[in-house]
Design a protein around this motif. Sequence first.
Motif, short mmCIF file in Angstrom:
data_model
loop_
_atom_site.label_atom_id
_atom_site.label_comp_id
_atom_site.label_asym_id
_atom_site.label_seq_id
_atom_site.Cartn_x
_atom_site.Cartn_y
_atom_site.Cartn_z
N PRO A 1 0.83 -1.20 0.00
CA PRO A 1 0.00 0.00 0.00
C PRO A 1 0.87 1.25 0.00
O PRO A 1 1.98 1.25 0.53
N GLY A 2 0.36 2.30 -0.58
CA GLY A 2 1.09 3.56 -0.63
C GLY A 2 1.16 4.21 0.74
O GLY A 2 0.45 3.82 1.68
N LEU A 3 2.01 5.20 0.84
CA LEU A 3 2.21 5.90 2.10
C LEU A 3 0.92 6.59 2.55
O LEU A 3 0.57 6.56 3.73
N LYS A 4 0.20 7.19 1.61
CA LYS A 4 -1.05 7.87 1.96
C LYS A 4 -2.07 6.86 2.51
O LYS A 4 -2.73 7.12 3.52
N GLN B 1 -3.76 6.75 6.28
CA GLN B 1 -5.20 6.67 6.54
C GLN B 1 -5.54 5.47 7.43
O GLN B 1 -6.34 5.57 8.35
N SER B 2 -4.90 4.35 7.16
CA SER B 2 -5.12 3.15 7.96
C SER B 2 -4.63 3.36 9.40
O SER B 2 -5.32 2.98 10.36
N ASP B 3 -3.47 3.96 9.54
CA ASP B 3 -2.91 4.22 10.87
C ASP B 3 -3.75 5.22 11.64
O ASP B 3 -3.82 5.16 12.87
N THR C 1 -1.60 14.08 14.92
CA THR C 1 -0.44 14.25 14.04
C THR C 1 -0.72 13.69 12.65
O THR C 1 -0.43 14.33 11.64
N ILE C 2 -1.32 12.50 12.60
CA ILE C 2 -1.61 11.90 11.30
C ILE C 2 -2.67 12.71 10.56
O ILE C 2 -2.57 12.92 9.35
N ARG C 3 -3.67 13.22 11.30
CA ARG C 3 -4.67 14.09 10.66
C ARG C 3 -4.00 15.31 10.03
O ARG C 3 -4.34 15.71 8.92
N MET C 4 -3.06 15.91 10.79
CA MET C 4 -2.36 17.10 10.30
C MET C 4 -1.59 16.78 9.01
O MET C 4 -1.61 17.55 8.06
#
Length: 157
Positions: free
Chosen positions: A5-8, A12-14, A29-32
């Motif tokens: 899977p791609g980084l994006k 999203q999964s994380d 942080t991930i949302r940002m």
Amino acid sequence: MSTTPGLKTRLQSDLTTAMKARDAVRSATIRMVLTAVRAEEVAGTSARELSDAEVTTVVTKEAKKRREAAQAYDDAGRQELANRERAELDVLADYLPEQLSDEQIAALVTAAVEAAAADGATGRGAMGAVMKRVKPQTDGKADGGAVAAEVRRQLGM
């Protein structure tokens, strides 16, 4: 086509995992980062999907912002805010390639200085030539300021 899977997609999964775990720092942080990625995707004349390399560049920029903010908060004596920035930086580090050590940077710069000298670049003019050779090897793997400092040190500037 790659089966990983791609980084994006990983971000999203994380995010979902962090939200389920009620990990406030990680999810914020991930949302940002995802917001910054989406902003980059719609920047310019037409919307587009970013490649993994471009997403990594966005994450690198966000990490640099966190490093600089932590330093500024330290200088201002705001330790709790500096700690928050460092916690966000730790989350971002999970999505960046492994960083080069100071010794690895020095070795890359030494090779680039020798190659630039062989091409006739000397003195202050060699800085640009050396950076041009080193940048592709260090992009995303080392702080640009640290690389430039090492180049200046080796060139005696």
